[in-house]
Design an enzyme around this catalytic site. Structure first.
Site, PDB file in Angstrom:
ATOM      1  N   PHE A 111      -9.116  -3.474  -1.662  1.00 26.16           N
ATOM      2  CA  PHE A 111      -9.847  -2.636  -0.967  1.00 26.16           C
ATOM      3  C   PHE A 111     -10.905  -3.584  -0.670  1.00 26.16           C
ATOM      4  O   PHE A 111     -11.427  -3.660  -1.423  1.00 26.16           O
ATOM      5  CB  PHE A 111      -9.869  -0.853  -1.694  1.00 26.16           C
ATOM      6  CG  PHE A 111     -10.207  -0.238  -0.534  1.00 26.16           C
ATOM      7  CD1 PHE A 111      -9.231   0.581   0.222  1.00 26.16           C
ATOM      8  CD2 PHE A 111     -11.927  -0.369  -0.552  1.00 26.16           C
ATOM      9  CE1 PHE A 111     -10.020   1.326   1.434  1.00 26.16           C
ATOM     10  CE2 PHE A 111     -12.177   1.285   0.654  1.00 26.16           C
ATOM     11  CZ  PHE A 111     -10.911   1.757   1.986  1.00 26.16           C
ATOM     12  N   ASP A 182      -9.279  -0.321 -10.573  1.00 22.53           N
ATOM     13  CA  ASP A 182      -9.083   0.341 -10.144  1.00 22.53           C
ATOM     14  C   ASP A 182      -8.202   1.094  -9.578  1.00 22.53           C
ATOM     15  O   ASP A 182      -6.555   1.163  -9.062  1.00 22.53           O
ATOM     16  CB  ASP A 182      -9.488  -0.295  -8.477  1.00 22.53           C
ATOM     17  CG  ASP A 182     -10.217   0.945  -7.513  1.00 22.53           C
ATOM     18  OD1 ASP A 182      -9.881   2.081  -7.493  1.00 22.53           O
ATOM     19  OD2 ASP A 182     -10.960   0.433  -6.778  1.00 22.53           O
ATOM     20  N   TYR A 207     -10.485  12.645  -4.602  1.00 19.07           N
ATOM     21  CA  TYR A 207     -11.002  12.703  -3.114  1.00 19.07           C
ATOM     22  C   TYR A 207      -8.823  12.684  -3.086  1.00 19.07           C
ATOM     23  O   TYR A 207      -8.265  12.859  -2.018  1.00 19.07           O
ATOM     24  CB  TYR A 207     -12.154  12.607  -2.099  1.00 19.07           C
ATOM     25  CG  TYR A 207     -11.940  11.441  -2.135  1.00 19.07           C
ATOM     26  CD1 TYR A 207     -11.097  10.131  -1.209  1.00 19.07           C
ATOM     27  CD2 TYR A 207     -12.910  10.600  -2.547  1.00 19.07           C
ATOM     28  CE1 TYR A 207     -11.572   9.456  -1.442  1.00 19.07           C
ATOM     29  CE2 TYR A 207     -13.304   9.718  -2.608  1.00 19.07           C
ATOM     30  CZ  TYR A 207     -12.195   8.945  -1.605  1.00 19.07           C
ATOM     31  OH  TYR A 207     -12.095   7.465  -1.655  1.00 19.07           O
ATOM     32  N   LYS A 208      -8.297  11.280  -3.780  1.00 19.82           N
ATOM     33  CA  LYS A 208      -7.181  11.298  -3.095  1.00 19.82           C
ATOM     34  C   LYS A 208      -5.912  12.434  -3.934  1.00 19.82           C
ATOM     35  O   LYS A 208      -6.407  13.630  -3.358  1.00 19.82           O
ATOM     36  CB  LYS A 208      -6.833  10.180  -3.017  1.00 19.82           C
ATOM     37  CG  LYS A 208      -7.658   9.224  -2.453  1.00 19.82           C
ATOM     38  CD  LYS A 208      -7.745   7.639  -2.817  1.00 19.82           C
ATOM     39  CE  LYS A 208      -8.516   7.176  -1.717  1.00 19.82           C
ATOM     40  NZ  LYS A 208      -9.015   5.082  -2.239  1.00 19.82           N
ATOM     41  N   ARG A 354       0.746   4.422   7.344  1.00 26.80           N
ATOM     42  CA  ARG A 354       1.328   4.895   5.358  1.00 26.80           C
ATOM     43  C   ARG A 354       1.800   6.171   5.500  1.00 26.80           C
ATOM     44  O   ARG A 354       0.924   7.711   6.275  1.00 26.80           O
ATOM     45  CB  ARG A 354       0.178   4.755   5.091  1.00 26.80           C
ATOM     46  CG  ARG A 354      -0.264   4.257   3.268  1.00 26.80           C
ATOM     47  CD  ARG A 354      -1.515   3.961   3.486  1.00 26.80           C
ATOM     48  NE  ARG A 354      -2.523   4.729   4.331  1.00 26.80           N
ATOM     49  CZ  ARG A 354      -4.200   4.614   3.045  1.00 26.80           C
ATOM     50  NH1 ARG A 354      -4.212   3.679   2.447  1.00 26.80           N
ATOM     51  NH2 ARG A 354      -4.834   5.856   3.786  1.00 26.80           N
TER      52      ARG A 354
HETATM   53  C1  LIG Z   1     -10.314   4.843  -1.339  1.00 27.10           C
HETATM   54  C2  LIG Z   1     -10.866   3.798  -2.467  1.00 27.10           C
HETATM   55  C3  LIG Z   1     -12.277   3.477  -2.332  1.00 27.10           C
HETATM   56  C4  LIG Z   1     -13.559   4.110  -1.139  1.00 27.10           C
HETATM   57  O1  LIG Z   1     -13.960   4.051  -1.897  1.00 27.10           O
HETATM   58  P1  LIG Z   1     -15.172   5.347  -1.782  1.00 27.10           P
HETATM   59  O2  LIG Z   1     -16.563   4.895  -2.234  1.00 27.10           O
HETATM   60  O3  LIG Z   1     -14.895   6.374  -2.725  1.00 27.10           O
HETATM   61  O4  LIG Z   1     -15.692   5.556  -0.479  1.00 27.10           O
HETATM   62  C5  LIG Z   1     -12.722   1.958  -2.729  1.00 27.10           C
HETATM   63  N1  LIG Z   1     -11.373   1.669  -3.915  1.00 27.10           N
HETATM   64  C6  LIG Z   1      -9.967   1.813  -3.430  1.00 27.10           C
HETATM   65  C7  LIG Z   1      -9.531   0.614  -3.913  1.00 27.10           C
HETATM   66  C8  LIG Z   1      -9.864   2.504  -2.908  1.00 27.10           C
HETATM   67  O5  LIG Z   1      -8.850   3.259  -2.352  1.00 27.10           O
END
Ligand SMILES: *Cc1c(COP(=O)(O)O)cnc(C)c1O
Length: 395
Positions: A111, A182, A207-208, A354
């Protein structure tokens, strides 16, 4: 015990929600809890609630509850801040553990924020660190004695492709590199056993799949034997051994509390705590089985109807997280049309549609109906309408 517990969620009528991988649905208990923490705790007790409602202990308490879902022992998971911050904390601690090494290894499927945080940390340290980005399939071979930390996201956010956590962790350890996972798309989506894995760090958001609500606090896991060795770079007062001693010098807490930074977002944490009630008796292996049934069914139903969509996720269930992605040149417009017709998924550039599968509030009938609607959007060219062509800020 069935996995499905739709009655615990407040879902709008007439919507099939396939975006719980991005923002989980609202658990009914969260509304009550939010009201309570606002009116009874904040409104009535005011600042006394830090003690009387035990707000101070909430970040660790919620961390332990998440720990149960990812195979982490009590006292090894702390909540707070955002995932991006937790990535930074884990990475900084990892580099500190391997002071002679200069490479952070990640893959091109990670990400963006995880990579950006690594780039920012490297600039701050200004000591010739390198973020080495390889293709996901090349990670194994790229783990060498140069690597200080292997930083990977278990489930690819675009395709749902899973890394093999045990074998990569073992490879990292064979080369004495620190492993950071992660779990953004894994926590609440499939069974993770951090204790068995032996990885040094794991981070994730809530939040996911965990349904903690927009902007809910993130979490960080530190392998218990390492906690007392970490000298946190984000040395906030809430991670101090005695925050209210107001000492001029930082002394980290002798527990996972040292991964705290500043004042926790209590309302959001309380909501997350209530969201975790829904998970109380969920068996993660049964959840994973149910998720694979749903995502497999979706692939079959969509491919049968829409040959122009190309499966962008692994077909083999064991290599796929709890989402399914299809590549389609007009994916953005098609997703807008689909949402307009009651099926909510999302779009990731350049061409990925998705769909997330959340067995707590989705069943097979939902999946079939969603595929039918997608079939209509594609086969009747509904997506061509002008109103679906303009991109919003959030896709
Ligand atoms: C959703 C997601 C994030 C988002 O990070 P935030 O700091 O919560 O906005 C970061 N890394 C990955 C792999 C994600 O899927």
């Amino acid at each position: 015990m069935t996995i499905l517990r739709k009655e615990r969620f407040d879902l709008p009528e007439g919507i099939i929600y396939l975006d719980g991988n991005s923002l989980g649905a609202l658990p009914k208990g969260a509304i009550e809890r939010a009201n309570d923490v606002m009116a009874a705790e904040w409104g009535t007790s005011l600042i006394r609630a830090w003690n009387s409602a035990d707000w101070m202990a909430l970040p660790a308490k919620v961390g332990d509850r998440i720990g149960r879902l990812i195979g982490a022992p009590a006292g090894s998971v702390m909540t707070g801040d955002t995932l991006s911050i937790k990535v930074y904390q884990a990475l900084q601690a990892a580099l500190q553990m391997r002071p002679k090494r200069r490479v952070i290894l990640t893959d091109s499927g990670n990400f963006p924020s995880d990579m950006y945080m690594a780039q920012g940390l490297i600039r701050t340290l200004d000591r010739d660190y390198e973020l080495r980005v390889v293709e996901p399939e090349a990670v194994h071979a790229a783990i060498t004695e140069e690597v200080a930390a292997v930083m990977l996201t278990h489930a690819d956010y675009r395709t749902g492709r899973l890394h093999d956590m045990p074998s990569i962790t073992a490879a990292a350890h064979a080369h004495d590199a620190v492993m950071i996972w992660d779990l953004a798309h894994s926590a609440g989506a499939l069974a993770v056993d951090l204790s068995a894995l032996g990885a040094e760090f794991a981070v994730g958001c809530t939040y996911k799949y965990l349904n903690g609500g927009p902007g809910a606090p993130a979490f960080i896991y530190v392998r218990p034997d390492l906690i007392s060795e970490i000298a946190p770079a984000l040395a906030g007062w809430m991670g101090h051994d005695a925050p209210f001693a107001m000492e001029p010098g930082y002394r980290p807490a002798m527990s996972i509390e040292r991964m705290r930074v500043g004042t926790p977002a209590i309302v959001q944490l309380a909501i997350l705590d209530a969201a975790l009630d829904v998970w109380e008796d969920v068996d993660m292996h049964a959840l994973r089985d149910a998720s694979l049934v749903l995502s497999g069914l979706f692939i079959d139903e969509v491919e049968r109807r829409c040959p122009s969509l190309e499966l962008a996720s692994p077909r083999e269930g064991s290599r796929r997280g709890s989402q399914v992605s299809f590549a389609f040149e007009h994916g953005y417009a098609a997703m807008q049309a689909l949402i307009d017709h009651g099926v909510i998924g999302d779009f990731r550039a350049p061409d990925i549609m998705r769909f997330g599968f959340t067995p707590l509030y989705l069943d097979e009938a939902d999946v079939v109906q969603a595929a039918e609607t997608l079939g209509a959007v594609i086969n009747q060219d509904l997506w061509r309408h002008a109103k679906y062509q303009t991109r919003s800020l959030v896709t």
